[in-house]
Design a protein around this motif. Structure first.
Motif, PDB file in Angstrom:
ATOM      1  N   TYR A  14      -5.606  -4.483   7.168  1.00  0.00           N
ATOM      2  CA  TYR A  14      -6.265  -3.189   7.002  1.00  0.00           C
ATOM      3  C   TYR A  14      -5.190  -2.139   6.814  1.00  0.00           C
ATOM      4  O   TYR A  14      -4.049  -2.307   7.247  1.00  0.00           O
ATOM      5  CB  TYR A  14      -7.190  -2.856   8.175  1.00  0.00           C
ATOM      6  N   MET A  15      -5.563  -1.082   6.122  1.00  0.00           N
ATOM      7  CA  MET A  15      -4.661   0.045   5.936  1.00  0.00           C
ATOM      8  C   MET A  15      -5.260   1.226   6.681  1.00  0.00           C
ATOM      9  O   MET A  15      -6.483   1.425   6.655  1.00  0.00           O
ATOM     10  CB  MET A  15      -4.474   0.354   4.459  1.00  0.00           C
ATOM     11  N   SER A  16      -4.417   1.984   7.358  1.00  0.00           N
ATOM     12  CA  SER A  16      -4.857   3.128   8.150  1.00  0.00           C
ATOM     13  C   SER A  16      -4.519   4.424   7.436  1.00  0.00           C
ATOM     14  O   SER A  16      -3.354   4.677   7.116  1.00  0.00           O
ATOM     15  CB  SER A  16      -4.172   3.120   9.523  1.00  0.00           C
ATOM     16  N   GLY A  17      -5.544   5.230   7.190  1.00  0.00           N
ATOM     17  CA  GLY A  17      -5.355   6.496   6.498  1.00  0.00           C
ATOM     18  C   GLY A  17      -4.888   7.603   7.423  1.00  0.00           C
ATOM     19  O   GLY A  17      -4.950   7.477   8.645  1.00  0.00           O
TER      20      GLY A  17
ATOM     21  N   GLY B 218       0.821  -1.215   0.000  1.00  0.00           N
ATOM     22  CA  GLY B 218       0.000   0.000   0.000  1.00  0.00           C
ATOM     23  C   GLY B 218       0.847   1.255   0.000  1.00  0.00           C
ATOM     24  O   GLY B 218       2.062   1.220   0.156  1.00  0.00           O
TER      25      GLY B 218
ATOM     26  N   GLU C 276       1.264   6.663   2.840  1.00  0.00           N
ATOM     27  CA  GLU C 276       0.312   7.394   3.674  1.00  0.00           C
ATOM     28  C   GLU C 276      -0.757   6.488   4.278  1.00  0.00           C
ATOM     29  O   GLU C 276      -1.526   6.905   5.137  1.00  0.00           O
ATOM     30  CB  GLU C 276      -0.398   8.489   2.862  1.00  0.00           C
ATOM     31  N   TRP C 277      -0.842   5.262   3.807  1.00  0.00           N
ATOM     32  CA  TRP C 277      -1.835   4.290   4.270  1.00  0.00           C
ATOM     33  C   TRP C 277      -1.125   3.001   4.683  1.00  0.00           C
ATOM     34  O   TRP C 277      -1.224   1.978   4.008  1.00  0.00           O
ATOM     35  CB  TRP C 277      -2.837   3.988   3.154  1.00  0.00           C
TER      36      TRP C 277
ATOM     37  N   GLN D 117      -9.044   6.954   8.884  1.00  0.00           N
ATOM     38  CA  GLN D 117      -9.864   6.038   8.102  1.00  0.00           C
ATOM     39  C   GLN D 117      -9.196   4.673   8.067  1.00  0.00           C
ATOM     40  O   GLN D 117      -7.996   4.558   8.222  1.00  0.00           O
ATOM     41  CB  GLN D 117     -10.063   6.504   6.650  1.00  0.00           C
ATOM     42  N   ARG D 118     -10.015   3.649   7.801  1.00  0.00           N
ATOM     43  CA  ARG D 118      -9.471   2.297   7.626  1.00  0.00           C
ATOM     44  C   ARG D 118     -10.082   1.678   6.380  1.00  0.00           C
ATOM     45  O   ARG D 118     -11.260   1.857   6.103  1.00  0.00           O
ATOM     46  CB  ARG D 118      -9.804   1.407   8.813  1.00  0.00           C
ATOM     47  N   SER D 119      -9.248   0.941   5.676  1.00  0.00           N
ATOM     48  CA  SER D 119      -9.689   0.195   4.506  1.00  0.00           C
ATOM     49  C   SER D 119      -9.162  -1.229   4.670  1.00  0.00           C
ATOM     50  O   SER D 119      -7.962  -1.419   4.829  1.00  0.00           O
ATOM     51  CB  SER D 119      -9.132   0.830   3.229  1.00  0.00           C
TER      52      SER D 119
END
Length: 92
Positions: free
Chosen positions: A65-68, A43, A46-47, A72-74
């Motif tokens: 999960y990726m943290s913005g 990723g 930044e994420w 935010q989380r994706s």
């Protein structure tokens, strides 16, 4: 990533990515097999990614999960369809 080619088959919903890396195969394999190492490059910067499960075996599953930057989380996951250690892996 030094991508050499990308082949897409829209009917089969598959994509094959070929890349050349200036490191030994063992080093590259270890980077993908170890969740703490893959977190360092999976990723955008930044994420950052956090892998909560990484079972790199045929039939195994990885979840992450990726943290913005704004909290935010994706989330995402992979299902390992095939794994030949040190050589190739196939995910869905």
């Amino acid at each position: 990533m030094p991508i050499t080619s990308v082949e897409k088959d829209l009917d089969a919903l598959t994509m094959t990515v070929v890349a050349d890396f200036p490191v030994p195969v063992r080093r590259l394999w270890d980077a993908y097999a170890d969740p703490r190492q893959i977190e360092k490059f999976w990723g955008p910067v930044e994420w950052p990614a956090t892998f909560t499960r990484h079972d790199m075996t045929t039939g195994g599953r990885s979840t992450y999960y990726m943290s913005g930057p704004d909290g935010q989380r994706s989330a995402g996951y992979w299902e390992f369809l095939a794994v030949e250690p040190g050589r190739v892996f196939e995910v869905r």
